[in-house]
Design a protein around this motif. Structure first.
Motif, PDB file in Angstrom:
ATOM      1  N   ASN A  39      -5.817  -0.916   3.049  1.00 56.07           N
ATOM      2  CA  ASN A  39      -6.287  -0.312   1.803  1.00 56.07           C
ATOM      3  C   ASN A  39      -7.232   0.859   2.038  1.00 56.07           C
ATOM      4  O   ASN A  39      -7.485   1.650   1.120  1.00 56.07           O
ATOM      5  CB  ASN A  39      -6.986  -1.371   0.943  1.00 56.07           C
ATOM      6  CG  ASN A  39      -6.046  -2.484   0.522  1.00 56.07           C
ATOM      7  OD1 ASN A  39      -4.842  -2.417   0.783  1.00 56.07           O
ATOM      8  ND2 ASN A  39      -6.584  -3.499  -0.124  1.00 56.07           N
TER       9      ASN A  39
ATOM     10  N   VAL B  39       0.827  -1.204   0.000  1.00 56.32           N
ATOM     11  CA  VAL B  39       0.000   0.000   0.000  1.00 56.32           C
ATOM     12  C   VAL B  39       0.866   1.260   0.000  1.00 56.32           C
ATOM     13  O   VAL B  39       0.519   2.263  -0.635  1.00 56.32           O
ATOM     14  CB  VAL B  39      -0.939  -0.021   1.222  1.00 56.32           C
ATOM     15  CG1 VAL B  39      -1.834   1.214   1.240  1.00 56.32           C
ATOM     16  CG2 VAL B  39      -1.791  -1.287   1.216  1.00 56.32           C
TER      17      VAL B  39
ATOM     18  N   PHE C  46     -10.255  -0.740  -6.153  1.00 53.37           N
ATOM     19  CA  PHE C  46      -9.488  -1.522  -5.194  1.00 53.37           C
ATOM     20  C   PHE C  46     -10.458  -2.211  -4.240  1.00 53.37           C
ATOM     21  O   PHE C  46     -11.658  -1.924  -4.203  1.00 53.37           O
ATOM     22  CB  PHE C  46      -8.485  -0.648  -4.434  1.00 53.37           C
ATOM     23  CG  PHE C  46      -9.107   0.411  -3.567  1.00 53.37           C
ATOM     24  CD1 PHE C  46      -9.343   0.194  -2.218  1.00 53.37           C
ATOM     25  CD2 PHE C  46      -9.471   1.642  -4.106  1.00 53.37           C
ATOM     26  CE1 PHE C  46      -9.920   1.160  -1.424  1.00 53.37           C
ATOM     27  CE2 PHE C  46     -10.038   2.626  -3.315  1.00 53.37           C
ATOM     28  CZ  PHE C  46     -10.270   2.384  -1.977  1.00 53.37           C
TER      29      PHE C  46
END
Length: 552
Positions: free
Chosen positions: A305, A280, A299
């Protein structure tokens, strides 16, 4: 004289009688003699020596002592090739009731020449081996393009390029290599790779990038657990026009790959990292440096995330048009922290906003509601969920209070949304409304709703798809809602109608089918207020028109 005549006549009668008696005693008459002669001739034919007969068609017939026949070619007939009977196994003929009893014939080892003569004389049309080379290259490219659209460029173009030089030239056309998807072509996903296999993969990908990817626009990589960094580095280096990257079920993506994308892919505007594992920090660094060129971002929600949405809300992607966040179906956690006001200010050009199986947790800031511009260009909003959603009318209004161009609204699973809340939205030309309810086991059925006619009355002239499966509206409310749809018959825009699990009645259904002639999908399954023979799915205008006979 008379005595002599009488004696003569008597003598003649005696001689005649003698001759007849003699004939009866001696043997048969003339016909029986012919039969005897024929028998003699037949006996003579059997006593003739056995000789080979030559056929003018090119083969010779030999007869052996045990009454076997052998057919051989006259061209190969010589003294060595004459058939010789096996004297050890030969037996005398047995006579059974005047007939000859021959033993069973052995298998022939030599095939008859008649078949060979037929095969040599038959005319087989010869095909021109150069028929593929006579086609124009433009025609082959158009044919290959249709296959590529359906099955993809890889491995189809790699295989047809080995046919001939013309097919290789057509398969090498840059027009066919603008969209490429590479899956696990060498090894199944999840299995280890040998060093030779890994080198083969890298060499093949390197060759494709150097010789085929000069006009590449869209690149997809599926089920890769190794060499993902190498693949993105090579593709970005030899594809100056690369605009979209999609990684599905891939792992091992590090910061090095994102740095290569930022260095070489200046036209990249779409990144899809759903269902993939990546660093990330490297992706956040890429968004901070090159997020201004991003238009589509997809995503999967996760603990780390979720920082991506925070980075986007800070204004690093001002030209973003599509934002999609999904959640794994087997994941128990589905909350997504979202500062809606910051996202509206950071992405004013957003046209598509999807939160699939995600429960947004709104974060509000003091004195920020008056300064938010909303999403004035938003055309699609999807907040569908397989579990219970906490989205209310106020939350929906905060998102769409300025979205006058909305065309698609997906609220499946949002049971707290009411018809009055939908009717208050500023969008007037909604085309698709998905409002079906799918409840989990721990949530009970909600109370009876009313006011569906407000929804159908507002968008009756523009609706093309309507899904209200399992909505608990009363029979009277369903009848009023269907009558509002039928009143807009001059528009005739409705194509799909899902009424599964509702309280629709034949009386409420009839005006819709009569007026909406363009309707080609109708779902009436699990409708308890309809006859048993009508509870099914109807596809096509013909089946739907035939339903009118059952409604009478």
């Amino acid at each position: 004289m008379e005595a002599s005549a009488a004696e003569a006549s008597g003598q003649s009668e005696r001689t005649g009688s003698r001759t007849q008696s003699d004939r009866r005693q001696d043997g048969p008459t003339k016909p029986s003699l012919k039969r005897a002669a024929n028998m003699k001739t037949k006996k003579k034919k059997k006593k003739r020596p056995r000789l080979s007969t030559t056929n003018p068609l090119g083969y010779t017939v030999h007869q052996g002592e045990d009454m076997l026949f052998l057919i051989s070619s006259s061209a190969s007939h010589s003294g060595d090739s004459v058939w010789i009977p096996n004297t050890k196994r030969s037996k005398k003929k047995k006579v059974v009731k005047g007939k000859l009893k021959a033993r069973a014939k052995p298998k022939r080892k030599i095939q008859p020449v008649i078949k060979e003569e037929k095969d040599t004389n038959t005319i087989v049309p010869k095909k021109d081996p150069r028929w593929g080379q006579s086609l124009p290259e433009e025609v082959l490219i158009n044919i290959f393009k249709m296959v590529v659209v359906q099955d993809g460029a890889v491995p189809f173009l790699c295989r047809v390029g080995r046919v001939c030089r013309l097919w290789n030239a057509a398969a090498s056309s840059p027009v066919l290599w603008r969209k490429v998807t590479i899956g696990h072509c060498w090894i199944a996903p999840g299995k280890s790779q040998l060093p030779k296999t890994e080198k083969k993969i890298t060499d093949t990908l390197n060759w494709l990038a150097q010789n085929r990817f000069s006009q590449l626009r869209d690149f997809s990589l599926c089920h890769w657990k190794k060499n993902v960094d190498y693949a993105l580095e090579v593709v970005s280096q030899f594809s100056p026009h690369l605009g979209s990257i999609k990684l599905s079920f891939c792992s091992g993506l590090t910061t090095k790959a994102f740095q290569s994308l930022g260095q070489h892919s200046r036209s990249l505007n779409s990144i899809n990292l759903q269902e993939s594992e990546f660093q990330v920090e490297g992706f956040l660094e890429y968004l901070e440096n090159h997020g201004s060129q991003m238009k589509q971002l997809l995503f999967t929600r996760g603990v780390k995330n979720n920082r991506i949405l925070t980075t986007v809300s800070k204004g690093h992607c001002p030209d973003l048009e599509l934002l999609e966040v999904n959640n794994k179906l087997d994941s128990k956690q589905c909350e997504l922290p979202l500062c809606l006001q910051a996202l509206q200010r950071a992405c004013p050009k957003l046209k598509t906003f999807r939160m699939l199986n995600v429960t947004p947790m709104h974060k509000t800031k003091s004195n920020a509601a008056d300064s938010t511009p909303g999403f004035p260009l938003l055309e699609e909003l999807c907040i569908a969920s397989t579990s219970y959603s906490y989205m209310t009318d106020k939350d929906l209004w905060d998102i769409l209070f300025d979205s006058t161009r909305l065309r698609v609204l997906d609220l499946r699973g949002c049971s707290r949304i009411t018809p009055s809340g939908l009717a208050a939205l500023p969008c007037t030309e909604l085309e698709c409304l998905f409002w079906a309810q799918y409840f989990s086991s721990h949530v009970g059925m909600p109370s009876l709703k009313t006011g569906l006619h407000m929804v159908t009355q507002k968008w009756s002239r523009t609706l093309q798809q309507l899904d209200i499966a399992n909505q608990v509206f009363s029979e009277e409310d369903m009848e009023m809602a269907m009558s509002c749809l039928a009143q807009a018959a001059e528009a005739d825009m409705l194509r799909s109608l899902n009424l599964s699990g509702t309280r629709i009645t034949p009386r409420a259904l009839r005006p819709v089918i009569e007026q909406m002639t363009a309707l080609d999908y109708l779902n009436l399954s699990s409708c308890r207020y309809l006859p048993r023979g009508m509870k099914t799915i109807y596809r096509g205008q013909k089946e739907i028109r035939q339903l009118l006979d059952k409604l009478e």
